[in-house]
Design a protein around this motif. Structure first.
Motif, PDB file in Angstrom:
ATOM      1  N   HIS A 340      16.696  -5.138  30.397  1.00 27.79           N
ATOM      2  CA  HIS A 340      15.836  -3.960  30.469  1.00 27.79           C
ATOM      3  C   HIS A 340      14.842  -3.886  29.300  1.00 27.79           C
ATOM      4  N   ILE A 341      14.954  -4.791  28.343  1.00 24.53           N
ATOM      5  CA  ILE A 341      14.077  -4.747  27.164  1.00 24.53           C
ATOM      6  C   ILE A 341      12.809  -5.558  27.457  1.00 24.53           C
ATOM      7  N   PRO A 342      11.628  -4.947  27.355  1.00 21.53           N
ATOM      8  CA  PRO A 342      10.391  -5.723  27.550  1.00 21.53           C
ATOM      9  C   PRO A 342      10.344  -6.908  26.581  1.00 21.53           C
ATOM     10  N   GLY A 343       9.991  -8.057  27.084  1.00 24.38           N
ATOM     11  CA  GLY A 343       9.958  -9.258  26.239  1.00 24.38           C
ATOM     12  C   GLY A 343      11.192 -10.114  26.387  1.00 24.38           C
ATOM     13  N   ILE A 344      12.222  -9.584  27.065  1.00 26.57           N
ATOM     14  CA  ILE A 344      13.432 -10.383  27.284  1.00 26.57           C
ATOM     15  C   ILE A 344      13.620 -10.591  28.780  1.00 26.57           C
ATOM     16  N   GLY A 345      13.458 -11.846  29.194  1.00 25.02           N
ATOM     17  CA  GLY A 345      13.702 -12.204  30.590  1.00 25.02           C
ATOM     18  C   GLY A 345      15.089 -12.815  30.724  1.00 25.02           C
ATOM     19  N   GLY A 348      15.856 -15.475  28.048  1.00 22.85           N
ATOM     20  CA  GLY A 348      16.013 -14.861  26.726  1.00 22.85           C
ATOM     21  C   GLY A 348      17.352 -14.152  26.599  1.00 22.85           C
ATOM     22  N   ALA A 349      17.745 -13.423  27.635  1.00 18.18           N
ATOM     23  CA  ALA A 349      19.027 -12.705  27.601  1.00 18.18           C
ATOM     24  C   ALA A 349      20.179 -13.693  27.472  1.00 18.18           C
ATOM     25  N   GLN A 350      20.094 -14.777  28.238  1.00 12.98           N
ATOM     26  CA  GLN A 350      21.176 -15.767  28.177  1.00 12.98           C
ATOM     27  C   GLN A 350      21.232 -16.428  26.805  1.00 12.98           C
ATOM     28  N   LYS A 362      20.431 -11.480  13.169  1.00  8.23           N
ATOM     29  CA  LYS A 362      20.213 -10.664  11.974  1.00  8.23           C
ATOM     30  C   LYS A 362      18.830 -10.035  11.921  1.00  8.23           C
ATOM     31  N   ASN A 363      17.834 -10.756  12.413  1.00 14.15           N
ATOM     32  CA  ASN A 363      16.474 -10.239  12.232  1.00 14.15           C
ATOM     33  C   ASN A 363      15.552 -10.734  13.346  1.00 14.15           C
ATOM     34  N   LEU A 364      14.287 -10.294  13.280  1.00 13.39           N
ATOM     35  CA  LEU A 364      13.327 -10.666  14.327  1.00 13.39           C
ATOM     36  C   LEU A 364      13.050 -12.164  14.339  1.00 13.39           C
ATOM     37  N   GLY A 365      13.210 -12.795  13.157  1.00 11.94           N
ATOM     38  CA  GLY A 365      13.007 -14.244  13.093  1.00 11.94           C
ATOM     39  C   GLY A 365      14.003 -14.971  13.987  1.00 11.94           C
ATOM     40  N   ASP A 366      15.262 -14.487  14.018  1.00 10.65           N
ATOM     41  CA  ASP A 366      16.267 -15.117  14.891  1.00 10.65           C
ATOM     42  C   ASP A 366      15.825 -15.027  16.355  1.00 10.65           C
ATOM     43  N   LEU A 370      14.446 -17.955  19.367  1.00 11.83           N
ATOM     44  CA  LEU A 370      14.967 -18.070  20.745  1.00 11.83           C
ATOM     45  C   LEU A 370      13.844 -17.968  21.777  1.00 11.83           C
ATOM     46  N   GLY A 371      12.597 -17.941  21.298  1.00 10.32           N
ATOM     47  CA  GLY A 371      11.466 -17.881  22.225  1.00 10.32           C
ATOM     48  C   GLY A 371      11.111 -16.461  22.641  1.00 10.32           C
TER      49      GLY A 371
END
Ligand code: SF4
Length: 395
Positions: A340-345, A348-350, A362-366, A370-371
């Protein structure tokens, strides 16, 4: 008297008006910032006749399709249709063995790999369905054709015909045309939504669910699809998506084609305005949310007229209303919540679920590694209980 090739060329041009048309993405704004990009089909710039349509396959390749009808004669008078009875244009008809033979030659010559076959209605839906089935049987039995075959089911087809069509096809579809009887009456005043259109689809679903596919040509039942005309009957997106949800969740359809209305001259609807292709595209995006992302039609955000907003993709619209004040914790959310989060298909979820089994994210870099686009997800998430906006500088 037209020869075989002339008739096929005419029928192929006419079939361009048939359903099974995926959206033209060149008209869609901000597509790159959307998680949901429907597949496309397109015609290459080519002088070859008959015209060949190219469809993207789910594995990334493409397939060349001959898309045609057995006859462009029709005894029905649907208000929007190029084939409607009494309309003045040059019609053509092929016999089942003629069409099977010419398509076989095209596959041998490498011109076409698959066939989409429909028909105008001549002599009733049952008789027309027999001719479609005859064509498919000649291809499968005489020419041993094993490739893709999308066969239309005619309004009013019988149960046994549907079962036979399903035994020899890769996909079958029945055009509902409208989301309910009220809207269908505006498009096709002499069609019965429940009896002629929905019931055959329900039978097809019943066959898939209850019968063994041992007598099918490849030992599995074909996928089911339908097509809805958008923008010609004052229908709104809410009612289209309500019907779409029933078709996906109860009847197990693989695909619903939404076809933005385009007026055809010399029909009762010739002066109606064409539908905005962006509306068609938003419906595709919403239908993917229903089919693959766990949304219901009631979850989606609508304008006061019952339409989806045109200027924002439906997943983003939902998130703006629901997640700004209730962000999702990336390190504990289940797959459905992550989707349900925009930007995660789906990918990405998997990836998030896989990675966080080892270590928390830990952070946005992680997420970036993951793309996943950090700027798109950051307004809607928590990382270990904290909103990540202040962490943007860390990646
Ligand atoms: S039944 Fe209606 S929609 Fe189908 S081909 Fe005939 S006129 Fe067109």
């Amino acid at each position: 008297m037209m020869d075989l090739e002339q008739r096929l060329n005419l029928l192929t041009q006419d079939a361009g008006y048939e359903g099974d048309q995926l959206p033209n993405v060149s008209t869609i704004p901000n597509l790159e910032s959307s998680d949901i990009k429907p597949p496309v089909c397109f015609k290459k710039d080519s002088k070859t006749v008959p015209e060949i349509t190219y469809a993207k396959k789910s594995n990334g390749g493409q397939i060349s399709l001959l898309k045609t009808v057995l006859t462009s004669a029709c005894e029905k008078d649907c208000n929007y249709c190029v084939f409607r009875a009494g309309r003045d244009f040059r019609r053509a008809t092929m016999k089942p063995d003629e069409l099977a033979s010419i398509f076989h030659n095209m596959t041998v010559a490498g011109i076409s790999e698959g066939l989409f076959l429909s028909s105008g209605i001549a002599g009733g839906g049952i008789r027309t369905q027999d001719k479609l089935i005859d064509t498919a049987e000649i291809l499968r039995l005489k020419y041993q054709y094993r490739g893709y075959l999308h066969l239309k089911i005619m309004p009013g087809a019988e149960f046994d015909q549907i079962e036979r069509a399903m035994q020899i096809s890769s996909r079958v579809s029945i055009n509902l045309e409208a989301p309910n009887q009220l809207r269908l009456s505006a498009l096709a005043p002499h069609k019965d939504f429940s009896e002629e259109l929905l019931k055959p689809l329900q039978w097809a679903a019943e066959i898939r669910n209850k019968k063994s596919p041992t007598r099918t040509f490849d030992h599995r039942w074909p996928s089911l699809a339908t097509q809805l005309v958008v923008g010609a009957s004052h229908e709104n997106d809410h009612e289209i998506l309500q019907t779409s949800q029933y078709l996906f969740s109860t009847l197990g359809l693989s695909r619903i084609y939404y076809s933005a209305f385009t007026p055809v001259i010399d029909t009762p609807f010739e002066n109606l305005p064409p539908e905005n292709p962006i509306r068609e595209f938003r419906l595709y995006q919403a239908s993917f949310l229903l089919r693959n992302y766990g949304y219901t039609y009631k979850d989606l955000i609508y304008e006061s007229n019952g339409h989806l907003p045109l200027d924002i993709d439906p997943k983003q619209a939902w998130a703006k209303q629901n997640l700004f004040n209730a962000p999702i914790e990336i390190n504990s959310a289940d797959q459905s919540s992550l989707l349900h989060i925009p930007g995660i298909g789906v990918k990405g979820a998997q990836a998030i679920l896989r990675v966080r089994r080892q270590n928390p994210i830990k952070n946005l870099g992680d997420l970036h590694r993951l793309g996943i686009n950090p700027e798109r997800v950051s307004p809607y998430i928590l990382l270990n209980g904290r909103r990540p906006l202040q962490q943007l500088s860390l990646w």
